[in-house]
Motif scaffolding. Structure first.
Motif, short mmCIF file in Angstrom:
data_model
loop_
_atom_site.label_atom_id
_atom_site.label_comp_id
_atom_site.label_asym_id
_atom_site.label_seq_id
_atom_site.Cartn_x
_atom_site.Cartn_y
_atom_site.Cartn_z
N ILE A 1 0.81 -1.27 -0.02
CA ILE A 1 -0.05 0.28 -0.16
C ILE A 1 0.83 0.77 0.26
O ILE A 1 2.20 1.32 1.27
N VAL A 2 1.06 1.81 -0.68
CA VAL A 2 1.57 3.36 -1.03
C VAL A 2 0.81 4.30 -0.53
O VAL A 2 -0.24 4.78 -0.64
N SER A 3 1.22 5.11 0.71
CA SER A 3 0.66 6.49 1.31
C SER A 3 1.38 7.78 1.60
O SER A 3 2.26 7.27 0.52
N LEU A 4 0.68 8.69 0.93
CA LEU A 4 1.50 9.92 1.33
C LEU A 4 0.88 10.74 1.96
O LEU A 4 0.08 10.97 2.35
N ASN A 5 2.05 10.81 2.78
CA ASN A 5 1.80 11.37 4.37
C ASN A 5 1.26 11.13 5.11
O ASN A 5 0.26 11.18 6.39
N GLY A 6 1.01 9.88 5.39
CA GLY A 6 0.15 8.99 6.37
C GLY A 6 -1.19 7.57 6.35
O GLY A 6 -1.68 7.94 5.78
N LYS B 1 8.16 5.68 5.92
CA LYS B 1 8.37 4.16 5.99
C LYS B 1 8.58 3.76 5.14
O LYS B 1 7.94 3.97 3.71
N GLY B 2 9.06 2.06 5.15
CA GLY B 2 9.14 1.15 3.93
C GLY B 2 10.91 1.72 3.26
O GLY B 2 10.70 2.41 3.63
N SER B 3 10.16 0.28 2.66
CA SER B 3 11.46 0.57 1.53
C SER B 3 10.68 0.40 -0.30
O SER B 3 10.16 -0.27 -0.77
N ASP C 1 8.15 -1.72 -2.35
CA ASP C 1 9.01 -3.58 -1.39
C ASP C 1 8.53 -3.85 -0.29
O ASP C 1 8.25 -4.98 -0.33
N SER C 2 7.38 -2.75 -0.18
CA SER C 2 7.30 -3.01 1.19
C SER C 2 5.11 -2.41 1.26
O SER C 2 6.21 -0.86 0.90
N ASN C 3 4.80 -1.63 2.31
CA ASN C 3 3.92 -0.89 2.50
C ASN C 3 4.91 0.44 2.40
O ASN C 3 5.87 0.17 2.96
N LEU C 4 4.37 1.75 2.05
CA LEU C 4 5.30 2.33 1.44
C LEU C 4 4.38 3.70 1.59
O LEU C 4 3.58 4.05 1.47
#
Length: 117
Positions: free
Chosen positions: A17-22, A64-66, A90-93
């Motif tokens: 899951i890609v998040s933008l500022n949480g 957070k994430g990679s 490569d992970s939740n980001l």
């Protein structure tokens, strides 16, 4: 039979899951696209000059994430930075996206999770 089960579980990887500022904005399940391309496909405004020969313009901070790079970045990056133009999650980001510096990625979104087909 247990060997096959173990192999399957080992090779299975959840779509990040890609998040933008949480705030979650998309489920990244198309590994053939870069992070930049997927954000653009989903109508996220991204500042980049990658296609005009200015590498590093899309550089952004990873909260957070990679990420995993598809091609080697041409600019020097800190441990907590990425170039969306040549990487995939490569992970939740969670990306730190701001509009105050033109060298950072910036977004306008409708606060919903988008699942890619």
């Amino acid at each position: 039979m247990s060997f096959l089960t173990l192999t399957y579980k080992h090779n299975f990887k959840k779509s990040p899951i890609v998040s933008l500022n949480g705030e979650p904005v998309l489920l990244f399940n198309q590994q053939q696209h870069t992070l930049l391309e997927v954000l653009e496909i989903k109508k996220v405004n991204v500042f980049s000059e990658c296609r005009n020969g200015f590498c590093g313009a899309c550089k952004t901070t990873v909260n957070k994430g990679s990420v995993r790079y598809l091609t080697k970045p041409l600019v020097e990056l800190k441990d907590n930075e990425c170039l969306p133009c040549c990487c995939v999650p490569d992970s939740n980001l969670d990306l730190d996206l701001t509009t105050d510096e033109p060298s950072n990625l910036y977004v306008q979104h409708n606060k919903s999770v988008v699942i890619l087909d």
